[in-house]
Scaffold this active site. Structure first.
Site, PDB file in Angstrom:
ATOM      1  N   GLU A   1     -12.897   0.636  -0.048  1.00 38.12           N
ATOM      2  CA  GLU A   1     -11.834   0.646  -1.046  1.00 38.12           C
ATOM      3  C   GLU A   1     -11.819  -0.669  -1.815  1.00 38.12           C
ATOM      4  O   GLU A   1     -11.253  -0.744  -2.891  1.00 38.12           O
ATOM      5  CB  GLU A   1     -10.482   0.994  -0.453  1.00 38.12           C
ATOM      6  CG  GLU A   1      -9.928   0.034   0.540  1.00 38.12           C
ATOM      7  CD  GLU A   1      -8.526   0.446   0.993  1.00 38.12           C
ATOM      8  OE1 GLU A   1      -8.240   1.644   1.098  1.00 38.12           O
ATOM      9  OE2 GLU A   1      -7.730  -0.464   1.214  1.00 38.12           O
TER      10      GLU A   1
ATOM     11  N   HIS B   1     -10.717  10.643 -10.208  1.00 43.18           N
ATOM     12  CA  HIS B   1      -9.608  10.591 -11.165  1.00 43.18           C
ATOM     13  C   HIS B   1      -8.451  11.521 -10.793  1.00 43.18           C
ATOM     14  O   HIS B   1      -7.812  12.112 -11.663  1.00 43.18           O
ATOM     15  CB  HIS B   1     -10.105  10.852 -12.594  1.00 43.18           C
ATOM     16  CG  HIS B   1     -10.781   9.656 -13.175  1.00 43.18           C
ATOM     17  ND1 HIS B   1     -12.060   9.285 -12.824  1.00 43.18           N
ATOM     18  CD2 HIS B   1     -10.350   8.734 -14.050  1.00 43.18           C
ATOM     19  CE1 HIS B   1     -12.392   8.186 -13.470  1.00 43.18           C
ATOM     20  NE2 HIS B   1     -11.366   7.825 -14.228  1.00 43.18           N
TER      21      HIS B   1
ATOM     22  N   CYS C   1       0.813  -1.223   0.000  1.00 45.63           N
ATOM     23  CA  CYS C   1       0.000   0.000   0.000  1.00 45.63           C
ATOM     24  C   CYS C   1       0.843   1.268   0.000  1.00 45.63           C
ATOM     25  O   CYS C   1       0.317   2.358  -0.221  1.00 45.63           O
ATOM     26  CB  CYS C   1      -0.981   0.008   1.164  1.00 45.63           C
ATOM     27  SG  CYS C   1      -2.253  -1.249   1.004  1.00 45.63           S
TER      28      CYS C   1
END
Length: 126
Positions: free
Chosen positions: A113, A67, A23
């Protein structure tokens, strides 16, 4: 007490700086978001707040994340854009939305997530 919730999503990249594993590398998610509001008083139509209004408020916030590389955005320059911090950020932004003030209170924001991993933020008792 009435509680309403809406769901939406956004796609964005992030990294968890200092994480001892994968991560810490740049990666992305298709984040799912649920926002809930609550209140006692219904309007003349029998609604706490129009779902369309709540979804519009949520989507405006998510448009500012969609984005992007989240680590580069102002809210996450001083803190990792973890699911927890993203949930708190969205919660606080919803609380400030003038369309919701006086009609309802933000109950929680939940951010996934992945399909199996989510973080929920709600205001603690003070």
């Amino acid at each position: 007490m009435f509680e309403l919730s809406v769901q939406s999503d956004f796609g964005a990249a992030h990294r968890i700086c200092g994480y001892p594993g994968k991560c810490d590398r740049l990666h992305g998610h298709n984040w799912q978001v649920e926002a809930a509001v609550s209140g006692e008083a219904l309007d003349e139509l029998g609604m706490l707040i129009d779902f369309k209004l709540l979804k519009s408020a949520l989507n405006e916030i998510l448009d500012g994340l969609d984005h992007y590389y989240l680590n580069e955005l102002a809210p996450f320059k001083e803190q990792n854009p973890s699911a927890e911090n993203i949930a708190r950020y969205i919660f606080l932004q919803l609380e400030e939305d003038e369309r919701l003030k006086g009609k309802c209170h933000v109950s929680y924001v939940k951010v996934w997530e992945t399909a199996k991993s989510a973080a929920l933020y709600r205001r603690g008792n003070a």
